[in-house]
Design an enzyme around this catalytic site. Structure first.
Site, PDB file in Angstrom:
ATOM      1  N   HIS A  57      -4.697   6.621  -0.888  1.00 29.26           N
ATOM      2  CA  HIS A  57      -5.209   6.191   0.525  1.00 29.26           C
ATOM      3  C   HIS A  57      -4.564   6.529   1.711  1.00 29.26           C
ATOM      4  O   HIS A  57      -4.884   6.242   2.698  1.00 29.26           O
ATOM      5  CB  HIS A  57      -5.655   4.584   1.229  1.00 29.26           C
ATOM      6  CG  HIS A  57      -6.800   4.536   1.123  1.00 29.26           C
ATOM      7  ND1 HIS A  57      -7.845   5.847   1.722  1.00 29.26           N
ATOM      8  CD2 HIS A  57      -7.671   3.215   1.791  1.00 29.26           C
ATOM      9  CE1 HIS A  57      -9.062   5.301   2.422  1.00 29.26           C
ATOM     10  NE2 HIS A  57      -8.777   3.923   2.325  1.00 29.26           N
ATOM     11  N   TYR A  67       0.989  -0.763   0.038  1.00 28.13           N
ATOM     12  CA  TYR A  67       0.012   0.015   0.118  1.00 28.13           C
ATOM     13  C   TYR A  67       1.040   1.172   0.217  1.00 28.13           C
ATOM     14  O   TYR A  67       0.632   2.898   0.064  1.00 28.13           O
ATOM     15  CB  TYR A  67      -0.992   0.273   1.163  1.00 28.13           C
ATOM     16  CG  TYR A  67      -1.973  -0.726   0.956  1.00 28.13           C
ATOM     17  CD1 TYR A  67      -3.077  -1.317  -0.030  1.00 28.13           C
ATOM     18  CD2 TYR A  67      -1.124  -2.066   2.321  1.00 28.13           C
ATOM     19  CE1 TYR A  67      -3.714  -1.937   0.276  1.00 28.13           C
ATOM     20  CE2 TYR A  67      -2.483  -3.298   2.002  1.00 28.13           C
ATOM     21  CZ  TYR A  67      -3.599  -3.238   1.165  1.00 28.13           C
ATOM     22  OH  TYR A  67      -4.758  -4.377   1.052  1.00 28.13           O
ATOM     23  N   TYR A  93      -4.701  -1.405   9.492  1.00 30.04           N
ATOM     24  CA  TYR A  93      -5.210  -1.132   8.121  1.00 30.04           C
ATOM     25  C   TYR A  93      -6.732  -0.147   8.859  1.00 30.04           C
ATOM     26  O   TYR A  93      -6.849   0.267  10.055  1.00 30.04           O
ATOM     27  CB  TYR A  93      -6.375  -2.268   7.884  1.00 30.04           C
ATOM     28  CG  TYR A  93      -4.973  -4.012   7.191  1.00 30.04           C
ATOM     29  CD1 TYR A  93      -4.032  -3.436   6.457  1.00 30.04           C
ATOM     30  CD2 TYR A  93      -4.555  -4.890   8.400  1.00 30.04           C
ATOM     31  CE1 TYR A  93      -3.736  -4.360   5.917  1.00 30.04           C
ATOM     32  CE2 TYR A  93      -3.746  -5.096   7.917  1.00 30.04           C
ATOM     33  CZ  TYR A  93      -3.253  -5.342   6.677  1.00 30.04           C
ATOM     34  OH  TYR A  93      -2.037  -5.964   6.145  1.00 30.04           O
TER      35      TYR A  93
END
Length: 205
Positions: free
Chosen positions: A23, A18, A69
């Site tokens: 994000h 990620y 997360y």
């Protein structure tokens, strides 16, 4: 009078998969701050995240990147507030915002989650919407609502394009500048500068 900012939390998802995604722009801002200030983040199990601090005395600032997360970010934020003995108004959450174009920032003292799972989790764990957040525009994948819904996940979990990189750099600079302003200025004055920030992408031929 300057704000009583003591804890800045960047939201994102952990792991190389990620890194650099839209994000994770909250993580990116704190990572850049670490690079420029010469400190490193360390895993803190009790805080469910990577933590660091910078500055001394009244200017000391705790920094946190939750490793829970995105959807469980509030658990780490609640743990940090409890551990450091802080109140929600002493917090600033750095969060991506798909409803803002890339190159725009919005500072708010409180508000709803606006469909963002990280903010939703934070509100749930803190039991209040009254905590400051700096929304960092990442742009929407499409203007059409139906197409936007289909492409949302791939958009927020995807990287910024090469064309967007100069804008991302300017935005991250502005976020760090905004944090410094919040330490020196009133929330309203700092907010006027932050909310007035604008960086336009160069048109593509």
């Amino acid at each position: 009078m300057a704000t009583d900012l003591k804890l800045v939390v960047g939201l994102g998802n952990p792991g190389a998969k990620y890194a650099g995604t839209r994000h994770n722009i909250g993580f990116m801002a704190l990572e850049l701050l670490g690079e420029r200030s010469g400190f490193s983040f360390r895993q803190q199990a009790k805080l469910h995240g990577l933590a660091a601090d910078t500055g001394v005395g009244e200017q000391r600032l705790r920094l946190l990147m939750p490793q829970t997360y995105m959807n469980d970010s509030g658990r780490a934020i609640r743990a940090a507030l409890d551990w450091f003995g802080l109140e929600p108004h002493q917090l600033l959450v750095l969060v991506d915002d798909m409803d803002l174009p890339l190159g725009r920032l919005r500072l708010r003292a409180q508000g709803s989650a606006g469909g963002h799972n990280g903010l939703r989790s934070t509100i749930q764990h803190l039991g209040t919407q009254a905590f400051p957040r700096l929304r960092i525009g990442i742009g929407a994948p499409a203007e059409n609502p139906a197409e936007r819904r289909v492409r949302t996940v791939s958009h927020v979990l995807g990287p910024f394009s090469k064309v967007e990189q100069p804008c991302v750099g300017a935005v991250l600079d502005a976020v760090l500048d905004g944090i410094q302003r919040l330490q020196r200025q009133s929330f309203e004055r700092a907010g006027t500068w932050i909310n007035g920030f604008r960086y336009d992408l160069e048109p593509v031929d």
